[in-house]
Write an enzyme that holds these catalytic residues in place. Structure first.
Site, PDB file in Angstrom:
ATOM      1  N   GLY A  71     -27.349  37.786  27.737  1.00 46.76           N
ATOM      2  CA  GLY A  71     -26.380  37.345  26.739  1.00 46.76           C
ATOM      3  C   GLY A  71     -25.333  38.406  26.436  1.00 46.76           C
ATOM      4  N   HIS A 201     -34.324  35.031  28.324  1.00 40.76           N
ATOM      5  CA  HIS A 201     -35.523  35.372  27.547  1.00 40.76           C
ATOM      6  C   HIS A 201     -35.596  34.659  26.199  1.00 40.76           C
ATOM      7  CE1 HIS A 201     -34.139  38.473  24.492  1.00 40.76           C
ATOM      8  NE2 HIS A 201     -33.096  38.484  25.293  1.00 40.76           N
ATOM      9  N   THR A 237     -26.629  43.316  43.924  1.00 37.87           N
ATOM     10  CA  THR A 237     -27.636  42.462  44.561  1.00 37.87           C
ATOM     11  C   THR A 237     -28.299  41.581  43.507  1.00 37.87           C
ATOM     12  OG1 THR A 237     -27.993  44.137  46.226  1.00 37.87           O
ATOM     13  CG2 THR A 237     -29.754  42.506  45.961  1.00 37.87           C
ATOM     14  N   CYS A 324     -34.177  48.852   5.312  1.00 38.00           N
ATOM     15  CA  CYS A 324     -34.126  49.914   4.289  1.00 38.00           C
ATOM     16  C   CYS A 324     -34.031  51.265   4.974  1.00 38.00           C
ATOM     17  CB  CYS A 324     -35.418  49.949   3.487  1.00 38.00           C
ATOM     18  SG  CYS A 324     -35.805  48.414   2.700  1.00 38.00           S
TER      19      CYS A 324
HETATM   20  N1  PLP Z   1     -26.110  36.502  21.239  1.00 36.56           N
HETATM   21  C1  PLP Z   1     -27.035  36.047  20.381  1.00 36.56           C
HETATM   22  C2  PLP Z   1     -26.681  34.971  19.409  1.00 36.56           C
HETATM   23  C3  PLP Z   1     -28.332  36.575  20.395  1.00 36.56           C
HETATM   24  O1  PLP Z   1     -29.249  36.119  19.546  1.00 36.56           O
HETATM   25  C4  PLP Z   1     -28.634  37.599  21.342  1.00 36.56           C
HETATM   26  C5  PLP Z   1     -29.975  38.228  21.360  1.00 36.56           C
HETATM   27  O2  PLP Z   1     -30.591  38.422  20.335  1.00 36.56           O
HETATM   28  C6  PLP Z   1     -27.632  38.021  22.231  1.00 36.56           C
HETATM   29  C7  PLP Z   1     -26.392  37.447  22.149  1.00 36.56           C
HETATM   30  C8  PLP Z   1     -27.898  39.074  23.266  1.00 36.56           C
HETATM   31  O3  PLP Z   1     -28.637  38.532  24.332  1.00 36.56           O
HETATM   32  P1  PLP Z   1     -29.448  39.480  25.354  1.00 36.56           P
HETATM   33  O4  PLP Z   1     -30.670  39.912  24.637  1.00 36.56           O
HETATM   34  O5  PLP Z   1     -29.761  38.595  26.510  1.00 36.56           O
HETATM   35  O6  PLP Z   1     -28.549  40.592  25.741  1.00 36.56           O
END
Ligand code: PLP
Length: 374
Positions: A71, A201, A237, A324
């Protein structure tokens, strides 16, 4: 001690079916898919099949899927792409205040490079208003990036409407759908999405692999340069096993979407109803239309982090909306943006159920929260 994992928005357990398929490409059919001998045919075919499976699950074509490391990379690419495009004269990026840091920190870099970044506010449920976009968008807007669903409170955005307005001004619409893909039904064509980020994941696939959907015709410049993999768009790759695992996990989740959704909503209901029987002072955050299983709660006059650690000692793993340090409590940007009343904000936690969780888990979590707060 019994352990209950209720932090599925952070990550999910790898699907057994996905793992079984992956092992084959790690142990036996491990050849480099770019090589020319016959043994490379199998991994090459596995890549093509996986791409097809993934594309189908979001209503796209195979040619519109580019594999990434997850992501974060997909988000970085989508946002920074405009800086690589010599023909782009537009200099404004519009996003929201509650995006993941993969978007927010990419926007920060773009700001430092001289682009204008506009952060749309959200209401107390975490929804971006259509009017707020209408008020700021213009012909200088290059891209509008609004997350599909928020990772802390689960709120789903009015993606189709936001994308529609974006297109009226000739800009691109990107959505960080990391929390949504594999959890709700998404059709990129119906929703007019140009670019979409996803991460394996979060839907029972392996870590370190994801994809970027790129509508046919959208110009994308390579972000990671090198060899000619991914049609020259993303060098390196291919992580064949990861890609296969991602596609199997996604297909499996999509096959069970409705059953999963119903079950996770049941778990949410059990948890919240049980908490109410204890007369505890709390509010539930997020919109009605949200990711199933994501429950954000703010308890009055307590610290979320204290609750997290106490639950951990009792075998329950959840997340918090505040952290915190020795002197201060730092609220998350999402908790701030939805303006949770001050005496509740510090006491914000996120419980995110998965299909492995049971009715008993939901009851146990509620009972343990009540025991700690009493
Ligand atoms: N965007 C959102 C909304 C997420 O919840 C997360 C992961 O917590 C990410 C992006 C990042 O994804 P990745 O863990 O695959 O880099």
């Amino acid at each position: 001690m019994k352990k209950i994992y209720a932090d599925h928005a952070a990550t999910t357990k790898l699907s057994t079916r996905a793992l079984d398929e992956m092992i084959r490409f790690l142990r036996d059919d491990y050849k480099n898919p770019s090589t020319l001998y016959s043994d490379a045919t199998l991994p090459r075919k596995a890549l093509a099949d996986s791409r097809k499976r993934i594309a189908k699950s979001i209503g796209a074509e195979s040619s519109e899927i580019v594999f990434t490391s997850g992501g974060t990379e997909s988000d970085n690419w989508a946002i920074k792409n405009i800086a690589f495009n010599k023909n782009n004269s537009r200099k404004t990026i519009i996003t929201s205040e509650i995006e993941h840091h993969a978007i927010l920190n990419s926007c920060k870099i773009m700001d430092e490079l001289g682009y204008q970044v506009i952060y749309l506010p959200v209401d107390d449920k975490g929804i971006v208003s259509i009017d707020s976009l209408k008020n700021v968008i213009n012909e200088d807007t290059a891209i509008v990036s609004i997350m599909y669903a928020n990772n802390e409170i689960g709120t789903i955005q009015p993606i189709k409407e936001l994308a529609h307005i974006t297109h009226k001004y000739g800009a691109l619409f990107h959505t960080d759908a990391v929390q949504a893909v594999g959890h709700i039904d998404i059709n990129v064509r119906d929703l007019e999405i140009d670019m979409l980020s996803a991460s394996a994941h979060k839907f029972n696939g392996p870590k370190g692999i994801g994809f970027l959907y790129l509508r046919d015709g959208v110009a994308l410049n390579p972000f990671i340069t090198g060899g000619s993999q991914e049609h020259g768009l993303r060098a390196g790759t291919e992580n064949v096993a990861g890609i296969v695992g991602m596609s199997i996990a996604l297909q499996e989740n999509i096959e069970n979407l409705n059953t999963n959704e119903k079950y996770l909503q049941e778990l949410e209901g059990i948890l919240v109803e049980r908490l109410r029987t204890y007369n505890i002072d709390f509010i539930q955050n997020g919109a009605k239309n949200k990711i199933p299983g994501n429950v954000s709660l703010s308890f009055a006059d307590i610290e979320g982090e204290m609750l997290l650690h106490r639950l951990d000692l009792r075998g329950v793993q959840i997340a918090t909306g505040s952290a915190c340090d020795s002197q201060n409590i730092r609220l998350s940007h999402v908790v701030k943006a939805i303006r949770i009343p001050p005496n509740y904000a510090n006491g914000t936690i996120r419980i995110s159920f998965g299909t492995d969780n049971t009715y008993e888990d939901a009851i146990y979590i509620a009972d343990e929260i009540a025991n700690i707060l009493k």
